[in-house]
Enzyme design. Structure first.
Site: not given
Ligand code: NAD
Length: 431
Positions: A151-152, A209, A261
């Site tokens: 999720l963002k 990522n 992140c």
């Protein structure tokens, strides 16, 4: 299903609420008593669009509960999610102390067969670690599954409820069936559930990522070169993104990636490589470029003004990106510390992050009630976070408020030609 979620941060709270929304009975547990007390009375400790409403609805329906007692949450659950933090350790590796402490507490609380799910971002091999930790104290059967979260922040509910894909790492048929049932309501659009082994699942999260961070740093390098050769990176970006092999997402140049992140995950992947005798050279370069980029607005301001002492600067946006109050590794922090360090005064405004910002800057900056108030008497404005409400300001009003009409646009949201017409001295990134 009866679910427990351990850790009620950005990920745990969103996951718990969304799992309750699909009809499960969810208990969220956290060691932070203050947070749990707030949540029990319906106060959401973070800003995430739509979360408060969904949380209230599910609390009212008695599908969502909060506690500090692990036995109460994990004792009767069929699935227990670990969603605690995995901050950067001393040598750049992920610090697993919270994950392993949670695993041990979960192990002691288990009363029947349970699927324990690693949702935190954890290095390859952690599922084995968690299994080992639980098996030392648990008296019942259990399986450990790796289910990284993609999720963002700012779009977390949408991302959780309609994920592009769900990654599930497990070698247990029993756990696979349960996870498939649990996620079925979220993949009705036929987006895939990808089953794999735990190590591949753990690696997928870091690789994804690291790839996104690489695209950002790549574009920031291209932007820096555009400035030197007199090209406009915004044209270049569009020309590149139109190629379907490349695509538009994550090609925006700016002032470097931040957040909770990308910085730590890139470092952790580098650390994993090093542990196994492999230098991940691309990622070293990604980090170097990002560090330079985070300084680029300050560098431009120094070049323009020479001295910054006793100047007043407006900063629009503090959060590391719009629609969140998260300031972990936010580019605003480095910029503001740089300005203060040079003796400048800072007047900042963010639609939601001012309270969090106080933890970083205390009373060393002025927290203005609006973006215009922040600009009053300013020698220059820094646009740091591209909140939509900053995109189309009343330029005449802005100019009349500022001491000198200079704008450093860290997100290329303004049109350079229009800015010049409006009488501003304008600096973007890569143009
Ligand atoms: P966070 O720091 O916001 O929240 C972590 C929570 O865990 C805190 O409330 C803390 O009190 C609690 N906690 C710590 N130890 C505990 C224990 N033993 N028992 C119960 N609670 C405990 O973290 P976050 O941003 O939600 O991230 C969690 C994980 O998810 C990290 O591994 C992160 O990398 C990953 N992740 C985060 C995002 C994001 O956008 N924030 C997205 C995807 C993945």
């Amino acid at each position: 299903m009866k679910i427990a979620v351990v850790g009620t941060g950005y990920v745990g709270l969103v996951a718990g609420t969304c799992l309750a929304e699909s009809g499960n009975d969810v208990t969220c547990v956290d060691v932070d008593e203050q947070k749990i007390r707030a949540l029990q009375s319906g106060v959401v400790p973070i800003y995430e669009p739509g979360l408060e409403e969904l949380l209230h609805r599910n609390m009212k329906a008695r599908r969502l509960h909060f506690t500090t007692r692990m036995e109460e949450a994990a004792g009767t659950a069929q699935v227990v999610f670990i969603a605690v933090g995995t901050p950067q350790g001393e040598s750049g590796d992920a610090d697993l102390q919270y994950v392993l402490a949670a695993a041990e507490q979960i192990g002691r609380a288990l009363r029947q067969y349970t699927v324990v799910v690693d949702k935190s971002t954890v290095p390859v091999g952690t599922a084995d670690n968690v299994r080992e930790t639980i098996s030392q104290v648990a008296k019942v059967e259990f399986d450990v599954v790796s289910n990284p979260e993609f999720l963002k922040e700012g779009a977390a509910l949408e991302d959780f409820l309609k994920p592009d894909r769900v990654v599930i790492g497990t070698d247990s048929e029993r756990a696979r069936r349960i996870m498939g049932q649990l996620y079925a309501p979220f993949v009705r659009t036929e987006n895939p559930i990808l089953y794999m082994d735990t190590r591949s699942a753990e690696m997928t999260k870091y690789a994804a990522n690291a790839m996104l961070a690489t695209r950002i740093s790549f574009m920031n390098d291209i932007a820096a070169l555009c400035e030197k050769v007199g090209a406009d990176v915004e044209f270049v970006r569009k020309g590149m993104g139109a190629d379907r092999r490349i695509g538009y997402p994550f090609l925006h140049p700016g002032i470097g990636y931040g957040g909770s992140c990308f910085p730590k995950d890139v470092k952790a992947l580098v650390a994993t490589g090093r542990e196994h005798g492999l230098e991940l050279d691309i990622l070293h370069a990604v980090e170097r470029t990002n560090a330079r980029q985070k300084r680029c607005l300050l560098t431009k301001a120094l070049r323009h003004f020479g001295e910054l002492a006793d100047k007043t600067f407006a900063v629009w946006g503090l959060a590391f990106k719009p629609k969140t109050d998260d300031m972990r590794e936010a580019p605003s922090v480095e910029l503001i510390e740089g300005l203060l360090g040079k003796g400048a005064k800072v007047q900042c405004h963010d639609p939601v992050a001012a309270k969090v910002a106080q933890r970083y800057f205390g009373n060393r900056v002025l927290y203005a009630p609006s973006n215009y108030a922040a600009a009053e008497g300013a020698d220059a404005l820094f646009l740091v976070t591209e909140w939509s409400e900053f995109r189309r300001p009343d330029f005449k009003r802005l100019k009349s408020l500022m001491k000198s009409p200079v704008v450093f646009d860290g997100r290329n949201v303004f049109d350079p030609a229009q800015m010049r017409e409006e009488g501003f001295t304008y600096f973007g990134v890569g143009r």
